[in-house]
Design a protein around this motif. Structure first.
Motif, PDB file in Angstrom:
ATOM      1  N   ARG A  66       4.358 -10.273 -11.835  1.00  0.00           N
ATOM      2  CA  ARG A  66       3.213  -9.560 -11.268  1.00  0.00           C
ATOM      3  C   ARG A  66       3.367  -9.334  -9.764  1.00  0.00           C
ATOM      4  N   LYS A  67       3.864 -10.341  -9.048  1.00  0.00           N
ATOM      5  CA  LYS A  67       4.041 -10.182  -7.600  1.00  0.00           C
ATOM      6  C   LYS A  67       5.053  -9.087  -7.296  1.00  0.00           C
ATOM      7  N   SER A  68       6.102  -9.018  -8.077  1.00  0.00           N
ATOM      8  CA  SER A  68       7.115  -7.974  -7.902  1.00  0.00           C
ATOM      9  C   SER A  68       6.535  -6.587  -8.210  1.00  0.00           C
ATOM     10  N   ILE A  69       5.734  -6.514  -9.258  1.00  0.00           N
ATOM     11  CA  ILE A  69       5.095  -5.244  -9.618  1.00  0.00           C
ATOM     12  C   ILE A  69       4.180  -4.785  -8.485  1.00  0.00           C
ATOM     13  N   ILE A  70       3.355  -5.691  -7.978  1.00  0.00           N
ATOM     14  CA  ILE A  70       2.434  -5.354  -6.882  1.00  0.00           C
ATOM     15  C   ILE A  70       3.219  -4.918  -5.655  1.00  0.00           C
ATOM     16  N   ASN A  71       4.253  -5.670  -5.312  1.00  0.00           N
ATOM     17  CA  ASN A  71       5.075  -5.333  -4.150  1.00  0.00           C
ATOM     18  C   ASN A  71       5.722  -3.961  -4.305  1.00  0.00           C
ATOM     19  N   ASN A  72       6.329  -3.710  -5.451  1.00  0.00           N
ATOM     20  CA  ASN A  72       7.018  -2.431  -5.643  1.00  0.00           C
ATOM     21  C   ASN A  72       6.047  -1.263  -5.799  1.00  0.00           C
ATOM     22  N   ALA A  73       4.905  -1.494  -6.404  1.00  0.00           N
ATOM     23  CA  ALA A  73       3.894  -0.428  -6.480  1.00  0.00           C
ATOM     24  C   ALA A  73       3.385  -0.101  -5.075  1.00  0.00           C
ATOM     25  N   SER A  74       3.229  -1.108  -4.241  1.00  0.00           N
ATOM     26  CA  SER A  74       2.819  -0.878  -2.843  1.00  0.00           C
ATOM     27  C   SER A  74       3.872  -0.080  -2.095  1.00  0.00           C
ATOM     28  N   ILE A  75       5.128  -0.428  -2.318  1.00  0.00           N
ATOM     29  CA  ILE A  75       6.230   0.335  -1.693  1.00  0.00           C
ATOM     30  C   ILE A  75       6.198   1.784  -2.170  1.00  0.00           C
ATOM     31  N   LEU A  76       5.999   1.979  -3.466  1.00  0.00           N
ATOM     32  CA  LEU A  76       5.948   3.338  -4.006  1.00  0.00           C
ATOM     33  C   LEU A  76       4.793   4.130  -3.401  1.00  0.00           C
ATOM     34  N   MET A  77       3.629   3.505  -3.262  1.00  0.00           N
ATOM     35  CA  MET A  77       2.489   4.194  -2.643  1.00  0.00           C
ATOM     36  C   MET A  77       2.805   4.537  -1.185  1.00  0.00           C
ATOM     37  N   HIS A  78       3.494   3.641  -0.495  1.00  0.00           N
ATOM     38  CA  HIS A  78       3.901   3.915   0.885  1.00  0.00           C
ATOM     39  C   HIS A  78       4.843   5.127   0.928  1.00  0.00           C
ATOM     40  N   LEU A  79       5.775   5.198  -0.016  1.00  0.00           N
ATOM     41  CA  LEU A  79       6.689   6.342  -0.078  1.00  0.00           C
ATOM     42  C   LEU A  79       5.948   7.649  -0.361  1.00  0.00           C
ATOM     43  N   LEU A  80       4.779   7.531  -0.985  1.00  0.00           N
ATOM     44  CA  LEU A  80       3.926   8.701  -1.253  1.00  0.00           C
ATOM     45  C   LEU A  80       2.903   8.881  -0.137  1.00  0.00           C
ATOM     46  N   ASP A  81       3.195   8.309   1.016  1.00  0.00           N
ATOM     47  CA  ASP A  81       2.357   8.416   2.215  1.00  0.00           C
ATOM     48  C   ASP A  81       0.947   7.853   1.996  1.00  0.00           C
ATOM     49  N   ASN A  82       0.816   6.898   1.066  1.00  0.00           N
ATOM     50  CA  ASN A  82      -0.484   6.311   0.726  1.00  0.00           C
ATOM     51  C   ASN A  82      -1.538   7.371   0.421  1.00  0.00           C
ATOM     52  N   ALA A  83      -1.064   8.485  -0.097  1.00  0.00           N
ATOM     53  CA  ALA A  83      -1.928   9.592  -0.529  1.00  0.00           C
ATOM     54  C   ALA A  83      -1.260  10.230  -1.753  1.00  0.00           C
ATOM     55  N   PRO A  84      -1.240   9.502  -2.875  1.00  0.00           N
ATOM     56  CA  PRO A  84      -0.461   9.987  -4.017  1.00  0.00           C
ATOM     57  C   PRO A  84      -0.837  11.383  -4.506  1.00  0.00           C
TER      58      PRO A  84
END
Length: 162
Positions: A66-84
């Motif tokens: 779960r921690k890895s999922i949360i971390n990587n989902a956060s990274i993905l949202m950051h890559l989407l400029d936190n505006a998916p």
């Protein structure tokens, strides 16, 4: 009340079902559960489309720790400029390059890029995720809606357009 020892075919009365669902709401719809669960990612957004997209992408990578999922989902949202939603709708081909290095287990940057293109197709041509499911849902089953979503999402013709 339904428990693990009862058959899956057990039929709940409406009041038993309500009681069961009320218990589950209390269990899962609280800050203690959300703060350690990947569901926290869509909870960071207020725009319906941002919630849908972040929830869909987070669910896509929701296997493993779960921690890895949360971390990587956060990274993905950051890559989407936190505006998916804005990213999905308005990205340019050059914007997709920053997704290339993303990896979560077997889901990689190429997968991310394909998902963004598919989501853009859905939002531009089918009025979004909710509309696709609503259009094909019925009271008995979501099977047709899921099948139609899959066909639209995996439409290979959209990839050739880019």
């Amino acid at each position: 009340m339904l428990d693990k020892t009862q058959s899956l075919s057990y039929k709940l009365s409406n009041s038993e079902l309500k009681d069961f669902l009320d218990i589950k709401v209390e269990q899962y719809n609280n800050i203690k559960f959300i703060e350690s669960d990947p569901i926290q990612i869509p909870h960071t957004f207020s725009l319906k489309e941002d919630i849908e997209i972040s929830g869909f992408l987070t669910a896509t990578i929701a296997w493993g720790n779960r921690k890895s999922i949360i971390n990587n989902a956060s990274i993905l949202m950051h890559l989407l400029d936190n505006a998916p939603f804005d990213f999905v709708l308005n990205h340019q081909e050059t914007d997709l390059k920053k997704l290339k290095p993303f990896v979560h287990r077997t889901f990689n940057g190429d997968d991310s890029i394909q998902f963004i293109k598919s989501l853009q197709h859905i939002y531009k041509n089918h009025n979004g995720l909710e509309a696709v499911f609503s259009k094909h849902a019925n009271k008995e089953s979501m099977q047709k809606a899921i099948s139609e979503f899959k066909s639209i999402f995996l439409n290979l013709n959209i990839y050739n357009a880019h």
